[in-house]
Design a protein around this motif. Structure first.
Motif, PDB file in Angstrom:
ATOM      1  N   ASN A   1       3.371  -0.199 -10.537  1.00  0.00           N
ATOM      2  CA  ASN A   1       1.809   0.227 -10.773  1.00  0.00           C
ATOM      3  C   ASN A   1       1.327  -0.458  -9.634  1.00  0.00           C
ATOM      4  N   GLU A   2      -0.040  -0.360  -9.448  1.00  0.00           N
ATOM      5  CA  GLU A   2      -0.878  -0.715  -8.263  1.00  0.00           C
ATOM      6  C   GLU A   2      -0.603  -2.398  -8.054  1.00  0.00           C
ATOM      7  N   TYR A   3      -0.334  -3.150  -9.153  1.00  0.00           N
ATOM      8  CA  TYR A   3      -0.216  -4.508  -8.951  1.00  0.00           C
ATOM      9  C   TYR A   3       0.857  -5.308  -8.695  1.00  0.00           C
ATOM     10  N   VAL A   4       1.883  -4.392  -8.494  1.00  0.00           N
ATOM     11  CA  VAL A   4       3.212  -4.996  -8.279  1.00  0.00           C
ATOM     12  C   VAL A   4       3.213  -5.398  -6.613  1.00  0.00           C
ATOM     13  N   GLU A   5       3.865  -6.546  -6.401  1.00  0.00           N
ATOM     14  CA  GLU A   5       3.912  -7.322  -5.179  1.00  0.00           C
ATOM     15  C   GLU A   5       5.350  -7.541  -4.652  1.00  0.00           C
ATOM     16  N   ILE A   6       5.427  -7.246  -3.374  1.00  0.00           N
ATOM     17  CA  ILE A   6       6.850  -7.585  -3.033  1.00  0.00           C
ATOM     18  C   ILE A   6       7.047  -9.002  -2.433  1.00  0.00           C
ATOM     19  N   GLU A   7       8.052  -9.836  -2.989  1.00  0.00           N
ATOM     20  CA  GLU A   7       8.209 -11.087  -2.540  1.00  0.00           C
ATOM     21  C   GLU A   7       9.128 -10.925  -1.195  1.00  0.00           C
ATOM     22  N   HIS A   8       8.977 -12.234  -0.691  1.00  0.00           N
ATOM     23  CA  HIS A   8       9.771 -12.295   0.749  1.00  0.00           C
ATOM     24  C   HIS A   8      11.285 -12.070   0.576  1.00  0.00           C
ATOM     25  N   ASN A   9      11.920 -12.358  -0.354  1.00  0.00           N
ATOM     26  CA  ASN A   9      13.450 -12.317  -0.308  1.00  0.00           C
ATOM     27  C   ASN A   9      13.866 -10.769  -0.697  1.00  0.00           C
ATOM     28  N   ILE A  10      13.077  -9.931  -0.810  1.00  0.00           N
ATOM     29  CA  ILE A  10      13.268  -8.553  -1.049  1.00  0.00           C
ATOM     30  C   ILE A  10      13.729  -7.651   0.204  1.00  0.00           C
ATOM     31  N   THR A  11      15.150  -7.279   0.192  1.00  0.00           N
ATOM     32  CA  THR A  11      15.550  -6.533   1.170  1.00  0.00           C
ATOM     33  C   THR A  11      15.609  -5.067   1.192  1.00  0.00           C
ATOM     34  N   GLY A  12      15.347  -4.575  -0.110  1.00  0.00           N
ATOM     35  CA  GLY A  12      15.725  -3.013  -0.201  1.00  0.00           C
ATOM     36  C   GLY A  12      14.841  -2.771  -1.763  1.00  0.00           C
ATOM     37  N   MET A  13      14.631  -1.570  -1.913  1.00  0.00           N
ATOM     38  CA  MET A  13      14.192  -1.189  -3.247  1.00  0.00           C
ATOM     39  C   MET A  13      14.675   0.289  -3.911  1.00  0.00           C
ATOM     40  N   LEU A  14      15.038   0.275  -4.934  1.00  0.00           N
ATOM     41  CA  LEU A  14      15.390   1.346  -5.699  1.00  0.00           C
ATOM     42  C   LEU A  14      14.283   1.596  -6.988  1.00  0.00           C
ATOM     43  N   VAL A  15      13.700   2.723  -6.819  1.00  0.00           N
ATOM     44  CA  VAL A  15      12.516   3.139  -7.692  1.00  0.00           C
ATOM     45  C   VAL A  15      12.849   4.259  -8.450  1.00  0.00           C
ATOM     46  N   ILE A  16      12.713   4.146  -9.624  1.00  0.00           N
ATOM     47  CA  ILE A  16      13.135   4.993 -10.780  1.00  0.00           C
ATOM     48  C   ILE A  16      12.425   6.283 -10.697  1.00  0.00           C
ATOM     49  N   SER A  17      10.854   5.973 -10.863  1.00  0.00           N
ATOM     50  CA  SER A  17       9.890   6.921 -10.816  1.00  0.00           C
ATOM     51  C   SER A  17       8.722   6.394 -10.505  1.00  0.00           C
ATOM     52  N   VAL A  18       7.609   7.348  -9.863  1.00  0.00           N
ATOM     53  CA  VAL A  18       6.492   6.923  -9.458  1.00  0.00           C
ATOM     54  C   VAL A  18       5.292   7.635  -9.821  1.00  0.00           C
ATOM     55  N   ASP A  19       3.927   7.422  -9.925  1.00  0.00           N
ATOM     56  CA  ASP A  19       3.274   8.290 -10.086  1.00  0.00           C
ATOM     57  C   ASP A  19       2.447   8.642  -8.679  1.00  0.00           C
ATOM     58  N   SER A  20       2.611   7.858  -7.487  1.00  0.00           N
ATOM     59  CA  SER A  20       1.861   7.891  -6.346  1.00  0.00           C
ATOM     60  C   SER A  20       2.852   7.288  -5.381  1.00  0.00           C
ATOM     61  N   LEU A  21       2.798   8.022  -4.308  1.00  0.00           N
ATOM     62  CA  LEU A  21       3.537   7.301  -3.095  1.00  0.00           C
ATOM     63  C   LEU A  21       2.615   6.474  -2.230  1.00  0.00           C
ATOM     64  N   LEU A  22       1.300   5.979  -2.724  1.00  0.00           N
ATOM     65  CA  LEU A  22       0.439   5.490  -1.896  1.00  0.00           C
ATOM     66  C   LEU A  22       0.310   3.877  -2.754  1.00  0.00           C
ATOM     67  N   LEU A  23       1.195   3.520  -3.543  1.00  0.00           N
ATOM     68  CA  LEU A  23       1.039   2.278  -4.209  1.00  0.00           C
ATOM     69  C   LEU A  23       1.216   1.179  -3.078  1.00  0.00           C
ATOM     70  N   PRO A  24       0.435   0.088  -3.179  1.00  0.00           N
ATOM     71  CA  PRO A  24       0.658  -1.265  -2.435  1.00  0.00           C
ATOM     72  C   PRO A  24       1.963  -1.663  -2.063  1.00  0.00           C
ATOM     73  N   CYS A  25       2.953  -1.803  -3.073  1.00  0.00           N
ATOM     74  CA  CYS A  25       4.276  -2.389  -2.862  1.00  0.00           C
ATOM     75  C   CYS A  25       5.143  -1.112  -2.297  1.00  0.00           C
ATOM     76  N   LEU A  26       5.064  -0.117  -2.360  1.00  0.00           N
ATOM     77  CA  LEU A  26       5.345   0.912  -1.386  1.00  0.00           C
ATOM     78  C   LEU A  26       5.279   0.694   0.172  1.00  0.00           C
ATOM     79  N   ILE A  27       3.737   0.846   0.349  1.00  0.00           N
ATOM     80  CA  ILE A  27       3.218   0.912   1.610  1.00  0.00           C
ATOM     81  C   ILE A  27       3.518  -0.697   2.304  1.00  0.00           C
ATOM     82  N   THR A  28       3.641  -1.783   1.548  1.00  0.00           N
ATOM     83  CA  THR A  28       3.975  -3.018   2.205  1.00  0.00           C
ATOM     84  C   THR A  28       5.622  -2.910   2.687  1.00  0.00           C
ATOM     85  N   ALA A  29       6.225  -2.329   1.608  1.00  0.00           N
ATOM     86  CA  ALA A  29       7.844  -2.210   1.970  1.00  0.00           C
ATOM     87  C   ALA A  29       8.023  -1.383   3.036  1.00  0.00           C
TER      88      ALA A  29
END
Length: 525
Positions: free
Chosen positions: A464-492
């Protein structure tokens, strides 16, 4: 929409007019705010700074569950946490916390030495677009209140406008304020919020708005005027001297709507009508009537597109995806977004209507996604959200980013279309959101990381909009989303972290290599 002829003019009445509803029911169903901890601290070699406190989000006073802050050669000795999402049952909500210097070599902690705890009182709610900042110095106690209250003079001036009596006076004062300000996304967002509040009455304000739009045409570009007036709508409008073609398009759309035609047929006629308005507005003297008519029609087209996309299935998906893509390009043209680029994209969708080419369609969808993300990021980072949301709170109206509804429908379209096209191409039905390669241990959100210093590929089901990306994350596998504009995706994406969106089979915790590009998403040990 109903048309009534009156000599050289026509009157339009709009179905399901909801311009009176400006209350915010979506952003604040749960009281969640983001807080970022910043502290000035000098540390010995092998140590970092952490924050721990009285609530679960910051560790419940457990050193082992404390939140790690980060620094860099450019920012040291300032240490900063990722934004922490904090949920509160009610407001005001008190946070107590302290900082510790943690020696990673000996696993020992040095606490701040004053006996009391630091206190931060959350006094107001805010959307995910805002982050409350705590700025401290290690071993120097401080207490503060966290709220959206903003002392900016323009907020008070704009709030006072709404208190004046007549719509004409309100619009005149708004024009005077905007006259003395640089016209940018922040001032347009502020002005739009005021206009939304002015437009909540049932009286006919079209004459007053006609004078205001004349001022807009003199002082602003057409795109700025459209942004400013996007929230304005009326249940009835009069168009002066419309062309025969426009009247014909109005009747075709209205008949389609009244006959309960399929959504895709109704939207075809609606699209033809909006294109006729777009062409006629270039030479018409009734700029206000056409612009406000199109405002109402845009809301209806967004609603129809959402329904159409829900009904797309694998059997008949391609021609519907192509047609919807053409309509989306037209909507961006009406908003004057990337006009030249979108004009070319629209022509490519039109060519695909005649000759189906899945590879070209996939490339076009990814080009549309890149355009969407670039425009959203450019606008979002240009706006002073604290000022804008403070005004929205005082006006008791919903705060939405410029082009919010349009961006969301484009996002939903891409989430539906890209996996279906990939499946037709016998590729993995995933969205390659951010390309690249990485290596790390699989880790399922939101459990804590087993090894603080290890690198991780984050697996997350529905962020959701409140998920944040920690500094030790190197990749993401996202099962499903309601929006491509989530802050965690934009940050990644901004950090060049590879991200793939789609279904992935259950995987064991282990170290993997991840490759993401438009052709594939490959995970291997």
């Amino acid at each position: 929409m109903k048309r009534i002829s009156n000599g050289n003019s026509i009157s339009l009445s709009f179905h399901d007019c909801n311009s009176l509803d400006t209350s915010d029911a979506s952003l604040f169903e749960v009281i969640t705010v983001k807080v970022q901890f910043n502290v000035r601290a000098t540390t010995p070699f092998g140590s970092d700074v952490r924050v721990v406190g009285n609530i679960k989000e910051i560790g419940l006073w457990s050193v082992h569950n404390a939140i790690i802050l980060h620094t860099s050669p450019e920012t040291y000795p300032i240490w900063t946490s990722i934004p922490i999402s904090i949920s509160a049952a009610s407001l005001p909500y008190l946070i107590e916390y302290k900082y510790i210097i943690f020696n990673t070599l000996t696993s020992t902690a040095k606490w701040e030495t004053f006996p009391e705890n630091r206190k931060a009182l959350i006094k107001s709610r805010c959307s995910y677009l805002n982050i409350f900042q705590l700025n401290d110095t290690f071993n120097q106690i401080s207490n503060c209140d966290l709220s959206l209250s903003c002392d900016n003079k323009i907020i008070q001036d704009l709030v006072n406008i709404v208190k004046t009596k007549s719509t004409e006076d309100k619009l005149r004062e708004l024009a005077q304020i905007l006259e003395n300000k640089e016209i940018n996304y922040t001032t347009l967002q502020l002005g739009s919020l005021v206009l939304k509040s002015i437009n909540t009455t049932k009286e006919d304000n079209t004459e007053a708005f006609s004078i205001f739009i004349e001022w807009c045409n003199l002082k602003m570009t057409l795109q700025q005027t459209k942004i400013l007036l996007n929230s304005v709508s009326f249940c009835t409008l009069t168009l002066e001297r419309p062309s025969e073609d426009l009247v014909s398009k109005i009747d075709q759309y209205d008949n389609s709507f009244e006959n309960f035609d399929e959504d895709i047929v109704v939207n075809f006629n609606l699209s033809e009508l909006r294109m006729s308005i777009f062409k006629e507005s270039k030479n018409s003297r009734d700029a206000l009537g056409l612009l406000l008519t199109d405002n109402n029609l845009e809301k209806k087209e967004i609603e129809l597109l959402e329904k159409i996309m829900q009904g797309i299935n694998e059997k008949d998906c391609i021609w519907k995806i192509v047609l919807a893509g053409k309509w989306i390009c037209e909507m961006m043209l009406y908003a004057l977004i990337r006009f030249k680029q979108v004009t070319v994209m629209k022509s490519q969708f039109e060519k695909l209507q005649k000759t189906e080419n899945l590879e070209v369609l996939r490339d076009l969808l990814y080009e549309l996604m890149e355009l969407l993300l670039e425009e959203y990021t450019s606008i979002s980072t240009s706006i002073d959200h604290e000022i804008c949301e403070s005004l929205a709170e005082q006006l008791n109206t919903e705060y939405k980013l410029i082009y919010h509804d349009l961006f969301i429908v484009i996002s939903h379209y891409l989430i539906k279309a890209i996996p279906l096209v990939n499946r037709k191409l016998l590729l993995a039905p995933v969205i390659s959101y951010s390309g690249g390669t990485c290596k790390g241990f699989l880790h399922r959100y939101p459990s804590r990381f087993p090894k603080d210093l290890a690198k991780y590929i984050l697996v997350i089901s529905e962020p959701n909009e409140y998920v944040e990306i920690e500094h030790n994350i190197t990749g993401m596998l996202v099962i499903s989303v309601d929006s491509l504009l989530l802050p965690c995706l934009i940050t990644a994406k901004s950090r060049k972290i590879p991200v793939a969106i789609g279904y992935f089979p259950p995987l064991q915790f282990d170290e993997y290599n991840l490759i993401v590009n438009e052709d594939t998403c490959w995970l291997s040990k």
